[in-house]
Write a protein that holds these residues in place. Structure first.
Motif, PDB file in Angstrom:
ATOM      1  N   GLU A  24       0.689  -1.520   0.137  1.00 39.63           N
ATOM      2  CA  GLU A  24       0.098  -0.053  -0.202  1.00 39.63           C
ATOM      3  C   GLU A  24       1.106   1.862   0.354  1.00 39.63           C
ATOM      4  O   GLU A  24       0.853   2.132  -0.921  1.00 39.63           O
ATOM      5  CB  GLU A  24      -0.656  -0.017   1.374  1.00 39.63           C
ATOM      6  N   SER A  27       2.084   1.960  -3.867  1.00 36.83           N
ATOM      7  CA  SER A  27       1.372   2.326  -3.999  1.00 36.83           C
ATOM      8  C   SER A  27       1.142   3.868  -4.455  1.00 36.83           C
ATOM      9  O   SER A  27       1.442   4.778  -3.377  1.00 36.83           O
ATOM     10  CB  SER A  27      -0.089   1.962  -4.143  1.00 36.83           C
ATOM     11  N   ALA A  30      -1.390   5.452  -2.829  1.00 39.18           N
ATOM     12  CA  ALA A  30      -2.206   4.929  -1.265  1.00 39.18           C
ATOM     13  C   ALA A  30      -2.779   5.972  -0.410  1.00 39.18           C
ATOM     14  O   ALA A  30      -3.502   6.381  -0.572  1.00 39.18           O
ATOM     15  CB  ALA A  30      -0.602   5.216  -0.826  1.00 39.18           C
ATOM     16  N   ASP A  31      -3.815   4.687   0.230  1.00 36.26           N
ATOM     17  CA  ASP A  31      -4.747   5.344   0.914  1.00 36.26           C
ATOM     18  C   ASP A  31      -4.263   5.209   1.967  1.00 36.26           C
ATOM     19  O   ASP A  31      -4.127   4.406   2.828  1.00 36.26           O
ATOM     20  CB  ASP A  31      -5.756   3.911   0.806  1.00 36.26           C
ATOM     21  N   ARG A  34      -6.800   3.042   4.633  1.00 32.94           N
ATOM     22  CA  ARG A  34      -6.561   1.885   4.796  1.00 32.94           C
ATOM     23  C   ARG A  34      -5.275   1.100   5.187  1.00 32.94           C
ATOM     24  O   ARG A  34      -4.874   0.470   6.181  1.00 32.94           O
ATOM     25  CB  ARG A  34      -6.383   1.198   2.729  1.00 32.94           C
ATOM     26  N   ILE A  35      -4.146   2.045   4.686  1.00 27.34           N
ATOM     27  CA  ILE A  35      -2.541   1.898   5.687  1.00 27.34           C
ATOM     28  C   ILE A  35      -2.389   1.975   7.516  1.00 27.34           C
ATOM     29  O   ILE A  35      -2.405   1.014   8.196  1.00 27.34           O
ATOM     30  CB  ILE A  35      -1.346   2.732   5.324  1.00 27.34           C
TER      31      ILE A  35
END
Length: 55
Positions: A24, A27, A30-31, A34-35
């Motif tokens: 993540e 990425s 990247a969120d 979420r991380i």
């Protein structure tokens, strides 16, 4: 399930979450939420492993 096998399963899940966090973070999209959630899950697993390891 024995404590040892439960600990082994927790370690496996922790490693999988570590891999997901790394993916993540690399990425381009990247969120952050979420991380953060993945890191919370990792912390819960680590706490559970520590709790079980002291028995």
């Amino acid at each position: 399930m024995t404590i040892a096998s439960h600990l082994q399963e927790l370690r496996r899940k922790h490693e999988n979450l570590s891999t997901l966090v790394e993916q993540e973070q690399r990425s381009p999209a990247a969120d952050a939420l979420r991380i953060a959630e993945l890191k919370k899950q990792k912390m819960r697993l680590k706490e559970e492993m520590a709790r079980l390891g002291h028995h």
